[in-house]
Design a protein around this motif. Structure first.
Motif, PDB file in Angstrom:
ATOM      1  N   GLN A 135     -31.338 -19.325  -5.737  1.00 40.77           N
ATOM      2  CA  GLN A 135     -30.340 -18.458  -6.386  1.00 40.77           C
ATOM      3  C   GLN A 135     -30.514 -16.981  -6.015  1.00 40.77           C
ATOM      4  N   VAL A 136     -31.740 -16.531  -5.792  1.00 48.54           N
ATOM      5  CA  VAL A 136     -31.950 -15.139  -5.375  1.00 48.54           C
ATOM      6  C   VAL A 136     -31.413 -14.953  -3.957  1.00 48.54           C
ATOM      7  N   ASP A 137     -31.752 -15.882  -3.072  1.00 49.36           N
ATOM      8  CA  ASP A 137     -31.228 -15.812  -1.700  1.00 49.36           C
ATOM      9  C   ASP A 137     -29.704 -15.815  -1.709  1.00 49.36           C
ATOM     10  N   LYS A 138     -29.114 -16.668  -2.551  1.00 45.56           N
ATOM     11  CA  LYS A 138     -27.658 -16.757  -2.622  1.00 45.56           C
ATOM     12  C   LYS A 138     -27.062 -15.429  -3.082  1.00 45.56           C
ATOM     13  N   ALA A 139     -27.661 -14.795  -4.082  1.00 48.95           N
ATOM     14  CA  ALA A 139     -27.155 -13.508  -4.563  1.00 48.95           C
ATOM     15  C   ALA A 139     -27.235 -12.449  -3.463  1.00 48.95           C
ATOM     16  N   ILE A 140     -28.332 -12.437  -2.720  1.00 45.23           N
ATOM     17  CA  ILE A 140     -28.505 -11.453  -1.644  1.00 45.23           C
ATOM     18  C   ILE A 140     -27.510 -11.726  -0.516  1.00 45.23           C
ATOM     19  N   LEU A 141     -27.345 -12.989  -0.147  1.00 49.82           N
ATOM     20  CA  LEU A 141     -26.393 -13.328   0.920  1.00 49.82           C
ATOM     21  C   LEU A 141     -24.961 -13.020   0.500  1.00 49.82           C
ATOM     22  N   ARG A 142     -24.626 -13.286  -0.746  1.00 52.30           N
ATOM     23  CA  ARG A 142     -23.281 -12.957  -1.225  1.00 52.30           C
ATOM     24  C   ARG A 142     -23.049 -11.452  -1.178  1.00 52.30           C
ATOM     25  N   LEU A 143     -24.023 -10.689  -1.622  1.00 49.19           N
ATOM     26  CA  LEU A 143     -23.896  -9.235  -1.625  1.00 49.19           C
ATOM     27  C   LEU A 143     -23.765  -8.705  -0.196  1.00 49.19           C
ATOM     28  N   GLY A 144     -24.650  -9.131   0.690  1.00 44.61           N
ATOM     29  CA  GLY A 144     -24.606  -8.662   2.077  1.00 44.61           C
ATOM     30  C   GLY A 144     -23.327  -9.067   2.784  1.00 44.61           C
ATOM     31  N   PHE A 181     -20.468  -9.792   1.381  1.00 47.13           N
ATOM     32  CA  PHE A 181     -19.371  -9.007   0.810  1.00 47.13           C
ATOM     33  C   PHE A 181     -19.263  -7.652   1.505  1.00 47.13           C
ATOM     34  N   GLU A 182     -20.386  -6.965   1.643  1.00 41.29           N
ATOM     35  CA  GLU A 182     -20.347  -5.642   2.289  1.00 41.29           C
ATOM     36  C   GLU A 182     -19.883  -5.759   3.737  1.00 41.29           C
ATOM     37  N   LEU A 183     -20.352  -6.777   4.449  1.00 42.30           N
ATOM     38  CA  LEU A 183     -19.941  -6.938   5.848  1.00 42.30           C
ATOM     39  C   LEU A 183     -18.446  -7.209   5.970  1.00 42.30           C
ATOM     40  N   LEU A 184     -17.895  -7.955   5.015  1.00 44.62           N
ATOM     41  CA  LEU A 184     -16.476  -8.299   5.064  1.00 44.62           C
ATOM     42  C   LEU A 184     -15.568  -7.193   4.533  1.00 44.62           C
ATOM     43  N   TYR A 185     -15.938  -6.620   3.400  1.00 39.85           N
ATOM     44  CA  TYR A 185     -15.018  -5.770   2.637  1.00 39.85           C
ATOM     45  C   TYR A 185     -15.377  -4.283   2.631  1.00 39.85           C
ATOM     46  N   ARG A 186     -16.562  -3.946   3.090  1.00 39.49           N
ATOM     47  CA  ARG A 186     -16.975  -2.532   3.120  1.00 39.49           C
ATOM     48  C   ARG A 186     -17.406  -2.192   4.540  1.00 39.49           C
ATOM     49  N   GLN A 187     -16.470  -2.360   5.461  1.00 44.08           N
ATOM     50  CA  GLN A 187     -16.822  -2.204   6.872  1.00 44.08           C
ATOM     51  C   GLN A 187     -17.093  -0.762   7.277  1.00 44.08           C
ATOM     52  N   GLU A 188     -16.876   0.180   6.344  1.00 43.87           N
ATOM     53  CA  GLU A 188     -17.265   1.559   6.644  1.00 43.87           C
ATOM     54  C   GLU A 188     -18.795   1.723   6.602  1.00 43.87           C
ATOM     55  N   ILE A 189     -19.480   0.748   6.009  1.00 45.13           N
ATOM     56  CA  ILE A 189     -20.945   0.756   5.978  1.00 45.13           C
ATOM     57  C   ILE A 189     -21.421   0.089   7.268  1.00 45.13           C
ATOM     58  N   PRO A 190     -22.243   0.763   8.057  1.00 43.02           N
ATOM     59  CA  PRO A 190     -22.716   0.147   9.301  1.00 43.02           C
ATOM     60  C   PRO A 190     -23.425  -1.183   9.020  1.00 43.02           C
ATOM     61  N   PHE A 191     -23.166  -2.192   9.858  1.00 45.42           N
ATOM     62  CA  PHE A 191     -23.735  -3.517   9.603  1.00 45.42           C
ATOM     63  C   PHE A 191     -25.252  -3.495   9.601  1.00 45.42           C
ATOM     64  N   ARG A 192     -25.866  -2.605  10.385  1.00 46.54           N
ATOM     65  CA  ARG A 192     -27.334  -2.524  10.391  1.00 46.54           C
ATOM     66  C   ARG A 192     -27.862  -2.058   9.033  1.00 46.54           C
ATOM     67  N   VAL A 193     -27.127  -1.171   8.385  1.00 48.41           N
ATOM     68  CA  VAL A 193     -27.520  -0.712   7.045  1.00 48.41           C
ATOM     69  C   VAL A 193     -27.437  -1.875   6.063  1.00 48.41           C
ATOM     70  N   VAL A 194     -26.353  -2.630   6.123  1.00 48.29           N
ATOM     71  CA  VAL A 194     -26.179  -3.771   5.216  1.00 48.29           C
ATOM     72  C   VAL A 194     -27.311  -4.775   5.412  1.00 48.29           C
ATOM     73  N   ILE A 195     -27.611  -5.106   6.653  1.00 49.96           N
ATOM     74  CA  ILE A 195     -28.672  -6.086   6.920  1.00 49.96           C
ATOM     75  C   ILE A 195     -30.027  -5.545   6.476  1.00 49.96           C
ATOM     76  N   ASN A 196     -30.328  -4.287   6.796  1.00 47.65           N
ATOM     77  CA  ASN A 196     -31.612  -3.716   6.376  1.00 47.65           C
ATOM     78  C   ASN A 196     -31.751  -3.681   4.860  1.00 47.65           C
ATOM     79  N   GLU A 197     -30.686  -3.326   4.171  1.00 46.09           N
ATOM     80  CA  GLU A 197     -30.721  -3.303   2.704  1.00 46.09           C
ATOM     81  C   GLU A 197     -30.930  -4.719   2.147  1.00 46.09           C
ATOM     82  N   SER A 198     -30.282  -5.695   2.753  1.00 39.24           N
ATOM     83  CA  SER A 198     -30.436  -7.084   2.315  1.00 39.24           C
ATOM     84  C   SER A 198     -31.868  -7.563   2.538  1.00 39.24           C
ATOM     85  N   ILE A 199     -32.453  -7.197   3.652  1.00 38.66           N
ATOM     86  CA  ILE A 199     -33.847  -7.549   3.933  1.00 38.66           C
ATOM     87  C   ILE A 199     -34.765  -6.921   2.892  1.00 38.66           C
ATOM     88  N   MET A 200     -34.528  -5.662   2.554  1.00 40.08           N
ATOM     89  CA  MET A 200     -35.354  -4.992   1.541  1.00 40.08           C
ATOM     90  C   MET A 200     -35.237  -5.686   0.187  1.00 40.08           C
TER      91      MET A 200
END
Length: 143
Positions: free
Chosen positions: A86-95, A97-116
């Motif tokens: 469930q934690v992995d699912k929440a992180i994957l859903r969040l990441g 979502f940002e990749l799909l709907y907040r494309q002004e955020i660089p994808f590397r930032v989204v992935i790094n934040e998800s890893i953190m």
């Protein structure tokens, strides 16, 4: 820290993601409405310093779009979605979502934040799993 009034720092966004991931996890576990969970977080969590508008966008966006989000990352899972932690699912859903709907955020930032987030909240090697899945999501979105 940027002292410009109204400026949003990376640290404020990180805190927004931190609390949004916890709220998404709570939503997954309890089925409470996103609004109720967000209200609880605003009352009960030390959210000062977080970008509250972004936190709201993340929580409400993931809850409103979770079926589409799951369809995007599910093909890249090494196990059935129903067996995903469930934690992995929440992180994957969040990441995702940002990749799909907040494309002004660089994808590397989204992935790094998800890893953190995975390093902070998930099982020991989950950050590698999250990184691999989101990296594949980026490739699909960019094509």
């Amino acid at each position: 820290m940027d002292s410009t009034e109204g400026a949003v720092s990376p640290a404020m966004r990180h805190k927004a993601r931190h609390f949004a991931m916890q709220a998404i996890y709570q939503w997954q576990m309890t089925g409470q409405s996103a609004g109720e969970i967000e209200r609880q977080f605003l009352e009960d969590q030390p959210i000062q310093g977080a970008d509250l508008d972004y936190m709201h966008d993340l929580i409400s966006g993931v809850v409103a779009n979770f079926e589409h989000i799951d369809e995007v990352y599910e093909p890249f899972l090494s196990r059935p979605l129903k067996d995903l932690d469930q934690v992995d699912k929440a992180i994957l859903r969040l990441g995702t979502f940002e990749l799909l709907y907040r494309q002004e955020i660089p994808f590397r930032v989204v992935i790094n934040e998800s890893i953190m987030l995975a390093k902070e909240f998930a099982e020991q090697d989950s950050h590698k799993f999250v990184n691999g899945v989101l990296d594949k999501v980026v490739r699909v979105i960019k094509d």
